[in-house]
Design a protein around this motif. Structure first.
Motif: not given
Length: 100
Positions: A16-32
């Motif tokens: 659960e935590w890894l999915q949250l971190l992956a999605l937050a990283g993708l949408f917030c950090l990478c895609l902005g």
């Protein structure tokens, strides 16, 4: 072999935590996504604590608390059913685990 039933909560929490971190990283950090919602300011990742206001926290909690209780009640229900299945036999527990 293997870790068995005691490892299930650890594995579930980790996934659960890894999915949250992956999605937050993708949408917030990478895609902005979200940059328009947070004006640029001095602070961590351009977010200032000054934008966290009482009214915003209240609105967030109005959405978060019911959703958190809803998902938590699902886990509580399935834990109770699993405990009941474990009290019957190992075969019943195996069937419950395979179906969940």
């Amino acid at each position: 072999g293997g870790y068995g039933f005691p490892a299930c909560p650890i594995v579930t929490s980790a996934v659960e935590w890894l999915q949250l971190l992956a999605l937050a990283g993708l949408f917030c950090l990478c895609l902005g996504y979200g940059r328009q919602g947070w004006p640029q300011a001095v602070g961590w990742c351009g977010v200032s604590p000054a934008f966290v206001t009482k009214s915003r926290v209240r609105e967030y909690l109005k959405l978060y608390v019911p959703a958190a209780l809803s998902i938590a009640s699902d886990f509580w229900r399935m834990s109770a059913v699993g405990a009941f299945a474990a009290s019957l036999s190992t075969l019943d527990l195996a069937v419950f685990t395979a179906s969940y």
